[in-house]
Design a protein around this motif. Sequence first.
Motif, PDB file in Angstrom:
ATOM      1  N   ALA A  21       0.837  -1.207   0.000  1.00 17.69           N
ATOM      2  CA  ALA A  21       0.000   0.000   0.000  1.00 17.69           C
ATOM      3  C   ALA A  21       0.871   1.256   0.000  1.00 17.69           C
ATOM      4  O   ALA A  21       0.559   2.233  -0.683  1.00 17.69           O
ATOM      5  CB  ALA A  21      -0.943  -0.005   1.197  1.00 17.69           C
ATOM      6  N   ALA A  22       1.978   1.238   0.742  1.00 18.73           N
ATOM      7  CA  ALA A  22       2.891   2.392   0.775  1.00 18.73           C
ATOM      8  C   ALA A  22       3.513   2.625  -0.590  1.00 18.73           C
ATOM      9  O   ALA A  22       3.608   3.764  -1.062  1.00 18.73           O
ATOM     10  CB  ALA A  22       3.975   2.182   1.832  1.00 18.73           C
ATOM     11  N   THR A  23       3.932   1.555  -1.242  1.00 19.23           N
ATOM     12  CA  THR A  23       4.541   1.665  -2.569  1.00 19.23           C
ATOM     13  C   THR A  23       3.534   2.206  -3.575  1.00 19.23           C
ATOM     14  O   THR A  23       3.850   3.098  -4.369  1.00 19.23           O
ATOM     15  CB  THR A  23       5.070   0.288  -3.026  1.00 19.23           C
ATOM     16  OG1 THR A  23       6.041  -0.153  -2.081  1.00 19.23           O
ATOM     17  CG2 THR A  23       5.689   0.351  -4.407  1.00 19.23           C
ATOM     18  N   ILE A  24       2.320   1.696  -3.526  1.00 17.30           N
ATOM     19  CA  ILE A  24       1.286   2.158  -4.457  1.00 17.30           C
ATOM     20  C   ILE A  24       0.886   3.590  -4.142  1.00 17.30           C
ATOM     21  O   ILE A  24       0.697   4.404  -5.054  1.00 17.30           O
ATOM     22  CB  ILE A  24       0.084   1.197  -4.445  1.00 17.30           C
ATOM     23  CG1 ILE A  24       0.487  -0.112  -5.137  1.00 17.30           C
ATOM     24  CG2 ILE A  24      -1.130   1.834  -5.125  1.00 17.30           C
ATOM     25  CD1 ILE A  24      -0.558  -1.191  -5.113  1.00 17.30           C
ATOM     26  N   ALA A  25       0.767   3.924  -2.870  1.00 19.43           N
ATOM     27  CA  ALA A  25       0.409   5.305  -2.503  1.00 19.43           C
ATOM     28  C   ALA A  25       1.436   6.284  -3.050  1.00 19.43           C
ATOM     29  O   ALA A  25       1.080   7.311  -3.634  1.00 19.43           O
ATOM     30  CB  ALA A  25       0.284   5.443  -0.990  1.00 19.43           C
ATOM     31  N   PHE A  70      -2.706   6.507 -16.524  1.00 21.69           N
ATOM     32  CA  PHE A  70      -2.417   6.811 -15.124  1.00 21.69           C
ATOM     33  C   PHE A  70      -2.247   5.502 -14.347  1.00 21.69           C
ATOM     34  O   PHE A  70      -1.254   5.304 -13.646  1.00 21.69           O
ATOM     35  CB  PHE A  70      -3.553   7.646 -14.530  1.00 21.69           C
ATOM     36  CG  PHE A  70      -3.287   8.159 -13.143  1.00 21.69           C
ATOM     37  CD1 PHE A  70      -2.822   9.454 -12.950  1.00 21.69           C
ATOM     38  CD2 PHE A  70      -3.511   7.368 -12.024  1.00 21.69           C
ATOM     39  CE1 PHE A  70      -2.581   9.946 -11.668  1.00 21.69           C
ATOM     40  CE2 PHE A  70      -3.275   7.837 -10.747  1.00 21.69           C
ATOM     41  CZ  PHE A  70      -2.808   9.131 -10.569  1.00 21.69           C
ATOM     42  N   VAL A  71      -3.199   4.589 -14.489  1.00 23.28           N
ATOM     43  CA  VAL A  71      -3.147   3.305 -13.780  1.00 23.28           C
ATOM     44  C   VAL A  71      -1.956   2.480 -14.264  1.00 23.28           C
ATOM     45  O   VAL A  71      -1.257   1.853 -13.462  1.00 23.28           O
ATOM     46  CB  VAL A  71      -4.471   2.534 -13.940  1.00 23.28           C
ATOM     47  CG1 VAL A  71      -4.361   1.114 -13.414  1.00 23.28           C
ATOM     48  CG2 VAL A  71      -5.605   3.277 -13.234  1.00 23.28           C
ATOM     49  N   ARG A  72      -1.690   2.505 -15.577  1.00 21.62           N
ATOM     50  CA  ARG A  72      -0.536   1.778 -16.109  1.00 21.62           C
ATOM     51  C   ARG A  72       0.748   2.303 -15.486  1.00 21.62           C
ATOM     52  O   ARG A  72       1.621   1.544 -15.058  1.00 21.62           O
ATOM     53  CB  ARG A  72      -0.474   1.919 -17.636  1.00 21.62           C
ATOM     54  CG  ARG A  72       0.720   1.178 -18.259  1.00 21.62           C
ATOM     55  CD  ARG A  72       0.949   1.586 -19.706  1.00 21.62           C
ATOM     56  NE  ARG A  72       1.208   3.008 -19.876  1.00 21.62           N
ATOM     57  CZ  ARG A  72       2.366   3.617 -19.581  1.00 21.62           C
ATOM     58  NH1 ARG A  72       3.360   2.930 -19.065  1.00 21.62           N
ATOM     59  NH2 ARG A  72       2.521   4.915 -19.768  1.00 21.62           N
ATOM     60  N   ARG A  86      -5.106  -0.472 -10.062  1.00 19.51           N
ATOM     61  CA  ARG A  86      -6.417   0.172 -10.123  1.00 19.51           C
ATOM     62  C   ARG A  86      -7.057   0.231  -8.735  1.00 19.51           C
ATOM     63  O   ARG A  86      -7.570   1.271  -8.314  1.00 19.51           O
ATOM     64  CB  ARG A  86      -7.334  -0.568 -11.098  1.00 19.51           C
ATOM     65  CG  ARG A  86      -8.680   0.101 -11.306  1.00 19.51           C
ATOM     66  CD  ARG A  86      -9.464  -0.503 -12.451  1.00 19.51           C
ATOM     67  NE  ARG A  86      -8.746  -0.508 -13.706  1.00 19.51           N
ATOM     68  CZ  ARG A  86      -8.559   0.546 -14.497  1.00 19.51           C
ATOM     69  NH1 ARG A  86      -9.051   1.704 -14.136  1.00 19.51           N
ATOM     70  NH2 ARG A  86      -7.889   0.448 -15.620  1.00 19.51           N
ATOM     71  N   ALA A  87      -7.009  -0.882  -7.999  1.00 22.45           N
ATOM     72  CA  ALA A  87      -7.581  -0.902  -6.642  1.00 22.45           C
ATOM     73  C   ALA A  87      -6.831   0.066  -5.732  1.00 22.45           C
ATOM     74  O   ALA A  87      -7.446   0.806  -4.947  1.00 22.45           O
ATOM     75  CB  ALA A  87      -7.517  -2.322  -6.073  1.00 22.45           C
TER      76      ALA A  87
END
Length: 129
Positions: A21-25, A70-72, A86-87
């Motif tokens: 979650a930290a990496t994605i954030a 953006f998601v890519r 995406r999630a």
Amino acid sequence: MRFPLFVDAVSRRAGLPTAQAATIARAVLQTMVERMSGGAAGRLPDELDGYLAEAGSGDGPPGAPGPADFVRRVGERAGTDEATARAGTGAVFATLREAVTVDEFRDMVARLPRDFDGMTEPIPRPDDA
């Protein structure tokens, strides 16, 4: 909202481990800053903006401006698949919405290209009463 609390909220919303979650954030916030017109300084809560400064300003060209790109881009930065990206992106936007005032969130979304409207939850209108 401090970054660890922000990450915890993203983790819960997206159903991801805290480290992921930290990496994605970070990937979402970096990509969002790239896409904002007029720069993003002072547009993110201080604790999140400071985290971005530590993380660097990005690692390549922004690419096409649409939500799919953006998601890519988030997936590439985070080293994850499109469904997870995406999630995570949805969870970051939802958490950001809680971390700032309605006006600040509106301002952030307004600075993104128009076709990003669907990536964020509807923004409540202030009561006219």
